[in-house]
Design a protein around this motif. Structure first.
Motif, mmCIF file in Angstrom:
data_model
loop_
_atom_site.group_PDB
_atom_site.id
_atom_site.type_symbol
_atom_site.label_atom_id
_atom_site.label_comp_id
_atom_site.label_asym_id
_atom_site.label_seq_id
_atom_site.Cartn_x
_atom_site.Cartn_y
_atom_site.Cartn_z
ATOM 1 N N GLY A 152 -18.604 17.231 7.364
ATOM 2 C CA GLY A 152 -20.048 15.499 8.416
ATOM 3 C C GLY A 152 -20.289 14.845 6.810
ATOM 4 N N ALA A 153 -20.436 14.948 5.838
ATOM 5 C CA ALA A 153 -20.231 13.921 4.587
ATOM 6 C C ALA A 153 -18.924 13.231 4.736
ATOM 7 C CB ALA A 153 -20.451 14.357 3.589
ATOM 8 N N ALA A 187 -22.993 20.472 13.663
ATOM 9 C CA ALA A 187 -23.415 20.802 15.345
ATOM 10 C C ALA A 187 -22.219 21.162 16.726
ATOM 11 C CB ALA A 187 -24.329 20.027 15.598
ATOM 12 N N TYR A 188 -21.015 20.193 16.666
ATOM 13 C CA TYR A 188 -19.915 20.083 17.156
ATOM 14 C C TYR A 188 -18.704 20.613 15.881
ATOM 15 C CZ TYR A 188 -18.078 15.808 14.930
ATOM 16 O OH TYR A 188 -17.643 15.045 14.229
ATOM 17 N N ASP A 189 -18.724 21.003 14.836
ATOM 18 C CA ASP A 189 -17.802 21.794 14.358
ATOM 19 C C ASP A 189 -18.686 23.337 14.241
ATOM 20 O OD1 ASP A 189 -15.580 21.019 12.890
ATOM 21 O OD2 ASP A 189 -16.515 21.932 11.159
ATOM 22 N N ILE A 205 -12.598 33.640 5.593
ATOM 23 C CA ILE A 205 -12.879 32.377 5.479
ATOM 24 C C ILE A 205 -14.216 32.296 5.735
ATOM 25 C CG2 ILE A 205 -12.231 30.119 6.740
ATOM 26 C CD1 ILE A 205 -10.058 30.495 6.958
ATOM 27 N N LYS A 206 -15.073 31.337 5.833
ATOM 28 C CA LYS A 206 -16.168 30.797 5.845
ATOM 29 C C LYS A 206 -16.959 29.700 6.310
ATOM 30 C CE LYS A 206 -17.962 32.448 1.093
ATOM 31 N NZ LYS A 206 -16.736 33.663 -0.021
ATOM 32 N N SER A 207 -17.610 30.052 7.108
ATOM 33 C CA SER A 207 -17.727 28.875 7.851
ATOM 34 C C SER A 207 -19.683 29.141 8.145
ATOM 35 C CB SER A 207 -16.825 28.648 9.641
ATOM 36 O OG SER A 207 -17.498 30.135 9.954
ATOM 37 N N ALA A 273 -17.010 22.707 24.630
ATOM 38 C CA ALA A 273 -18.234 22.418 24.053
ATOM 39 C C ALA A 273 -17.460 20.987 22.672
ATOM 40 C CB ALA A 273 -18.577 23.162 23.953
ATOM 41 N N PHE A 274 -16.744 21.540 21.873
ATOM 42 C CA PHE A 274 -16.642 20.691 21.044
ATOM 43 C C PHE A 274 -15.989 19.572 21.299
ATOM 44 C CE2 PHE A 274 -12.393 19.892 18.439
ATOM 45 C CZ PHE A 274 -13.261 18.885 17.245
#
Length: 295
Positions: A152-153, A187-189, A205-207, A273-274
């Motif tokens: 996002g950044a 949100a979208y990612d 892998i983290k999310s 949705a993405f």
């Protein structure tokens, strides 16, 4: 025809490079482009300079391609375990790791030259932050469940850069737009990460999709509501009118539709949705541009 005149091995090589840089999948560039245009049009009071439009449009596509190259470099040993990414050219060995790094460096350098030659000192200083964020993001998946926040950044850094290039300074509205876009990107990612959640759990892998768990859709809806709220504040601060708010209404309706698409958390629904967020960003830009044009 020209394609037939090019040797097969060269055509295959170019196709691999195109896949690495996601030239055939412009969704990421479009999601980066609309907020950049929000900033340009607001900073330019509806009439941004043609030069800035060209520079930042090209810059968006170059830096998105650069980000894809370094992302695949960082994930080359992990992607082979994920259904959606196992055939990517770097993971499959059709492109060498050094080539991806070279492409990242080359595309960043071209973007940097455009900033140096055609914008101002403030934009130049900000460009270093953008390059760092683009490089760091792919490696955050190993150390935090919030890589979407770093994305996002990175995706939002074009907002202060575009604003600085157009207005020569930054304002509170700049950072309101930045914050809204960071939240929107998370949100979208997260929808995007929900597509790979089962595979990511297997390989470590983290999310945010993993962090949020069963509360994923609720948290996404809260983030989406915050995006709309902040953009309403932007509209109030900039004294925008009906067409801008109609754009926000369209974005809100699309957010509701995205929740419907992802209601069963199936891969296809979450991916749709993405993808639908392209239209959300376009709706806000269209409303903003029309409002400023007619004001």
């Amino acid at each position: 025809m020209l394609p037939d005149a090019v040797p097969e091995h060269i055509r295959s090589r170019l196709a691999d490079y195109a896949q690495l840089l996601r030239i055939n999948r412009p969704i990421g560039a479009l999601l980066l482009l609309w907020p950049t245009y929000w900033a340009l049009w607001l900073a330019g009071d509806g009439s941004p300079g043609i030069g800035n439009i060209v520079i930042f449009t090209l810059g968006v596509f170059f830096m998105r391609a650069a980000g894809c190259a370094i992302n695949d470099f960082a994930d080359r040993d992990w992607d082979k375990h994920v259904k959606r990414t196992k055939d990517r050219p770097l993971t499959a060995g059709r492109i060498e790791p050094w080539e991806a790094v070279a492409l990242f460096g080359g595309l960043c350098f071209i973007s940097f030259l455009m900033v140096v030659l055609f914008t101002n000192t403030l934009t130049l200083y900000l460009s270093f932050g953008g390059a760092v964020l683009a490089f760091v993001y792919p490696f955050t998946k190993r150390h935090t469940h919030l890589p979407q926040l770093f994305l996002g950044a990175a995706f939002s850094w074009s907002i202060p850069m575009a604003w600085a290039a157009q207005a020569g300074e930054l304002s509170q509205v700049t950072w309101l737009l930045f914050t809204a876009n960071v939240l929107w990107t998370v949100a979208y990612d997260t929808f995007y990460a929900m597509v790979d959640r089962d595979d990511d759990l297997k390989v470590g892998i983290k999310s945010t999709a993993i962090l949020f768990g069963d509360a994923d859709r609720i948290i996404i809806s809260v983030l989406q509501a915050m995006v709309i709220f902040i953009l309403i504040i932007v509209g109030h601060r900039c004294e925008l009118g009906t067409f801008y708010y109609l754009g926000l209404v369209a974005m809100a309706c699309l957010f509701i539709y995205q929740q419907f698409l992802a209601k069963d958390r199936e891969r296809d629904g979450c991916f749709k949705a993405f993808l639908n967020n392209n239209w959300a960003g376009f709706a806000v830009f269209t409303g903003l541009a029309v409002d400023l044009l007619l004001s």
